[in-house]
Design a protein around this motif. Sequence first.
Motif, PDB file in Angstrom:
ATOM      1  N   VAL A  64       0.815  -1.214   0.000  1.00 28.82           N
ATOM      2  CA  VAL A  64       0.000   0.000   0.000  1.00 28.82           C
ATOM      3  C   VAL A  64       0.852   1.269   0.000  1.00 28.82           C
ATOM      4  O   VAL A  64       0.363   2.345  -0.305  1.00 28.82           O
ATOM      5  N   GLN A  65       2.117   1.124   0.365  1.00 28.16           N
ATOM      6  CA  GLN A  65       3.046   2.251   0.380  1.00 28.16           C
ATOM      7  C   GLN A  65       4.368   1.746  -0.192  1.00 28.16           C
ATOM      8  O   GLN A  65       5.282   1.396   0.551  1.00 28.16           O
ATOM      9  N   PRO A  66       4.462   1.669  -1.518  1.00 31.14           N
ATOM     10  CA  PRO A  66       5.623   1.039  -2.167  1.00 31.14           C
ATOM     11  C   PRO A  66       6.959   1.660  -1.753  1.00 31.14           C
ATOM     12  O   PRO A  66       7.056   2.851  -1.494  1.00 31.14           O
ATOM     13  N   ARG A  67       7.972   0.801  -1.700  1.00 31.37           N
ATOM     14  CA  ARG A  67       9.335   1.205  -1.362  1.00 31.37           C
ATOM     15  C   ARG A  67      10.269   0.759  -2.486  1.00 31.37           C
ATOM     16  O   ARG A  67      10.037  -0.277  -3.122  1.00 31.37           O
ATOM     17  N   PRO A  68      11.355   1.501  -2.704  1.00 30.09           N
ATOM     18  CA  PRO A  68      12.347   1.071  -3.708  1.00 30.09           C
ATOM     19  C   PRO A  68      12.931  -0.283  -3.333  1.00 30.09           C
ATOM     20  O   PRO A  68      13.010  -0.645  -2.159  1.00 30.09           O
ATOM     21  N   ASP A  69      13.359  -1.025  -4.331  1.00 30.46           N
ATOM     22  CA  ASP A  69      13.857  -2.376  -4.115  1.00 30.46           C
ATOM     23  C   ASP A  69      15.226  -2.410  -3.425  1.00 30.46           C
ATOM     24  O   ASP A  69      15.665  -3.463  -3.000  1.00 30.46           O
ATOM     25  N   ASP A  70      15.908  -1.262  -3.329  1.00 27.45           N
ATOM     26  CA  ASP A  70      17.243  -1.265  -2.716  1.00 27.45           C
ATOM     27  C   ASP A  70      17.228  -0.938  -1.221  1.00 27.45           C
ATOM     28  O   ASP A  70      18.271  -0.893  -0.584  1.00 27.45           O
ATOM     29  N   GLU A  71      16.071  -0.741  -0.617  1.00 25.24           N
ATOM     30  CA  GLU A  71      15.985  -0.458   0.818  1.00 25.24           C
ATOM     31  C   GLU A  71      15.875  -1.779   1.582  1.00 25.24           C
ATOM     32  O   GLU A  71      15.065  -2.635   1.229  1.00 25.24           O
ATOM     33  N   PHE A  72      16.688  -1.925   2.630  1.00 23.99           N
ATOM     34  CA  PHE A  72      16.727  -3.208   3.326  1.00 23.99           C
ATOM     35  C   PHE A  72      17.111  -3.049   4.790  1.00 23.99           C
ATOM     36  O   PHE A  72      17.585  -2.003   5.228  1.00 23.99           O
ATOM     37  N   LEU A  73      16.914  -4.138   5.529  1.00 24.36           N
ATOM     38  CA  LEU A  73      17.338  -4.264   6.920  1.00 24.36           C
ATOM     39  C   LEU A  73      18.197  -5.519   7.009  1.00 24.36           C
ATOM     40  O   LEU A  73      17.838  -6.563   6.468  1.00 24.36           O
ATOM     41  N   LYS A  74      19.355  -5.391   7.677  1.00 28.41           N
ATOM     42  CA  LYS A  74      20.269  -6.530   7.842  1.00 28.41           C
ATOM     43  C   LYS A  74      20.437  -6.822   9.330  1.00 28.41           C
ATOM     44  O   LYS A  74      20.626  -5.918  10.128  1.00 28.41           O
ATOM     45  N   VAL A  75      20.357  -8.095   9.670  1.00 24.99           N
ATOM     46  CA  VAL A  75      20.567  -8.553  11.038  1.00 24.99           C
ATOM     47  C   VAL A  75      21.866  -9.360  11.063  1.00 24.99           C
ATOM     48  O   VAL A  75      22.055 -10.268  10.257  1.00 24.99           O
ATOM     49  N   VAL A  76      22.764  -9.008  11.995  1.00 23.38           N
ATOM     50  CA  VAL A  76      24.016  -9.744  12.184  1.00 23.38           C
ATOM     51  C   VAL A  76      23.854 -10.542  13.477  1.00 23.38           C
ATOM     52  O   VAL A  76      23.449  -9.979  14.497  1.00 23.38           O
ATOM     53  N   PHE A  77      24.152 -11.838  13.423  1.00 21.00           N
ATOM     54  CA  PHE A  77      23.902 -12.697  14.580  1.00 21.00           C
ATOM     55  C   PHE A  77      24.978 -13.770  14.696  1.00 21.00           C
ATOM     56  O   PHE A  77      25.766 -13.976  13.780  1.00 21.00           O
ATOM     57  N   ARG A  78      24.983 -14.429  15.866  1.00 20.48           N
ATOM     58  CA  ARG A  78      25.894 -15.556  16.094  1.00 20.48           C
ATOM     59  C   ARG A  78      25.134 -16.855  15.862  1.00 20.48           C
ATOM     60  O   ARG A  78      24.047 -17.045  16.396  1.00 20.48           O
ATOM     61  N   LYS A  79      25.709 -17.731  15.062  1.00 20.63           N
ATOM     62  CA  LYS A  79      25.053 -19.003  14.749  1.00 20.63           C
ATOM     63  C   LYS A  79      24.919 -19.902  15.977  1.00 20.63           C
ATOM     64  O   LYS A  79      23.931 -20.604  16.125  1.00 20.63           O
ATOM     65  N   SER A  80      25.916 -19.887  16.854  1.00 22.47           N
ATOM     66  CA  SER A  80      25.912 -20.808  17.994  1.00 22.47           C
ATOM     67  C   SER A  80      24.819 -20.496  19.006  1.00 22.47           C
ATOM     68  O   SER A  80      24.296 -21.392  19.653  1.00 22.47           O
ATOM     69  N   SER A  81      24.470 -19.230  19.146  1.00 23.81           N
ATOM     70  CA  SER A  81      23.503 -18.841  20.172  1.00 23.81           C
ATOM     71  C   SER A  81      22.273 -18.131  19.626  1.00 23.81           C
ATOM     72  O   SER A  81      21.291 -17.956  20.329  1.00 23.81           O
ATOM     73  N   GLY A  82      22.343 -17.676  18.389  1.00 21.86           N
ATOM     74  CA  GLY A  82      21.250 -16.877  17.832  1.00 21.86           C
ATOM     75  C   GLY A  82      21.275 -15.441  18.320  1.00 21.86           C
ATOM     76  O   GLY A  82      20.389 -14.657  17.977  1.00 21.86           O
TER      77      GLY A  82
END
Length: 164
Positions: free
Chosen positions: A83-101
């Motif tokens: 309903v409120q389009p956004r450009p395809d290059d906008e993003f959110l990145k999550v950095v995490f540890r695999k062993s614990s999440g």
Amino acid sequence: LVTTQAMGHVAVRGAFPAAWRKTFPEVGKRKGGQAFDALPAIAFWIDDGVATCGLTQQQAEAAYGDDAACASAKFSETVKACVQPRPDDEFLKVVFRKSSGAIVGVHIFGKDASEMINHGASFVNRGGTVWDVLHSIPPAVTYDECFLRAVRKACYSFAAFDKK
């Protein structure tokens, strides 16, 4: 809690700290004296916003080696973008540890990034995990869904299958 209820809780806690602690004892993972701003959220107010909290992918890889991972989601993939389009290059990145999440970093590129970083920063600062995010429910219909989508991708990386 709605915003006015949350503001009321903050006001009462500030005005009557001893009574607050007696009524609402500290429980769960939070320990007394733990700073919520150990890794403050940083936002750059430019035309396309940039906001960050915690470690970058490169910093996490240097600190944790193969235990570091990241997952991202585009704002254009959310329900609100219908309903409120956004450009395809906008993003959110999550950095995490695999062993614990454990979530060690959150980074946003896109309009209003400075308005959205605090949600991710709260998980970074209180030692939240990708599973904690999965058990949270973002308000509908908001771009907080993007955070949830990125975390789902992180969880898929733990599984033996690839989900796009």
